[in-house]
Design an enzyme around this catalytic site. Structure first.
Site: not given
Length: 371
Positions: A188, A191, A193
């Protein structure tokens, strides 16, 4: 034949890679359902993910699954930083496989966006929004730099030693994902993060080897990718989710994503999912398929490399998904919010696109639903 329901194999450095029965991907969607707050998935996660596997998805991804306790978005997220969590994933993975779906895990670290109240109606109605207070079990958050851009508690800038330790957390999580039987990891990097926080000049204000230039801002991400690829079996593909564009001048832009995607393809990443934004207020486009051009830009740059590039975001209709693929804008589609309403989205799409009723990708127990 429908392009959406054409099988595809994902490249891996060794072996045949990963075969998918179709090109529909269940996007990672946080469930905020670990009521015990121990990161261990349970019956809800089996029911939720299992329904989507029985509903015909070719590849089913878990929600953002934390590589360390402090990496959780909320205290009700799943994790894979210990063996108890990994063991709990085994039965879920086995069930996904029994339904003909490949099992993917999205490994994540929320960085400065961690330690927030779960995004559930009961939390919001009780006034619990933003950073979890110390009284309710909140924890210190970490990031590349101190920032107030998220409107949350200010994260502490990570030391170089903590950065190196974080890379080891990703490696340990990858090893546990292998032990649990997952077929593919998605790193990931979207977004807002932790990895995205290092990539974006909006949140990375460091003046050492991990900040400043493009080379330095991408260093942490490259170290994570390289270390996970080395720890992850060579016969299994490795993927990544990007925020392709911050949609802000001076931020991480699609040109940066294209450049970085080509670089990490050489490190052994072969699956790319293109979302966007997540840092600060949203300034991007909207509407059906608004992020598809980001996927197209990466797909074009990776043409001929055997990469699998998926588009995500406001893709809801079967004909829309089919059009994205037949016009070569992407190689697959990730379905998120639409599947929260319709867990059998692939079955419905297959019927709408003229797939023969005997070939609908549904659970065998639902054979009477053929039409």
């Amino acid at each position: 034949m429908s392009k959406l329901f054409e099988p595809v194999s994902l490249w891996a450095p060794q072996g045949p890679g990963l075969h998918l029965r179709n090109r529909t991907v269940l996007a990672p969607m946080c469930q905020y359902s670990v009521n015990a707050k121990d990161g261990v998935p349970h019956a809800w996660h089996l029911a939720h993910l299992g329904a989507r596997a029985g509903g015909g998805f070719g590849l089913v991804f878990t929600e953002a699954t934390a590589v360390s306790p402090e990496g959780r978005i909320s205290d009700q997220d799943t994790g894979i930083w210990n063996d108890a969590q990994a063991g709990a994933w085994v039965g879920i993975v086995d069930f996904l496989h029994s339904q003909g779906a490949a099992a993917g895990i999205q490994l994540a670290h929320a960085g400065g966006k961690a330690s927030t109240y779960a995004w559930l109606p009961e939390q919001a109605s009780s006034g619990h929004r933003g950073s979890i207070t110390a009284e309710h079990g909140g924890w210190e958050t970490l990031g590349p730099s101190e920032t107030t851009i998220f409107g949350l508690d200010t994260p502490r800038a990570m030391s170089v030693g903590e950065i190196h330790a974080s890379v080891r957390d990703w490696v340990d999580a990858a090893k546990r994902a292998e032990a649990a039987g997952f077929d593919i990891i998605q790193i990931h990097a979207a977004h807002g993060y932790l990895i995205h926080q290092f990539l974006s000049p909006l949140t990375n204000k460091r003046d050492d080897a991990y900040g400043g230039s493009y080379e330095n801002r991408t260093r942490y991400a490259r170290e994570v990718v390289a270390a996970v690829r080395e720890a992850w079996p060579a016969h299994k593909p490795l993927g990544i989710r990007f925020s392709g564009d911050d949609w802000v001048d001076g931020g991480w832009r699609i040109e940066d994503t294209v450049r970085f995607a080509t670089e990490i393809r050489d490190l052994g990443v072969s699956a790319f999912d293109l979302s966007s934004a997540g840092i600060g207020a949203y300034h991007g486009p909207s509407g059906p398929g608004f992020q598809v051009p980001l996927a197209t830009a990466v797909r074009t740059a990776l043409e001929g490399t055997g990469s699998f590039v998926t588009a995500v975001g406001a893709i809801t209709e079967p004909a829309q998904a089919e059009q994205i693929l037949v016009t070569h804008q992407a190689d697959g589609v990730s379905i998120g919010r639409a599947e929260l309403i319709q867990p059998n989205w692939p079955v419905v799409a297959a019927a709408a696109l003229g797939v023969h009723r005997d070939e609908l990708p549904r659970a065998a127990q639902y054979w009477r639903a053929a039409w």
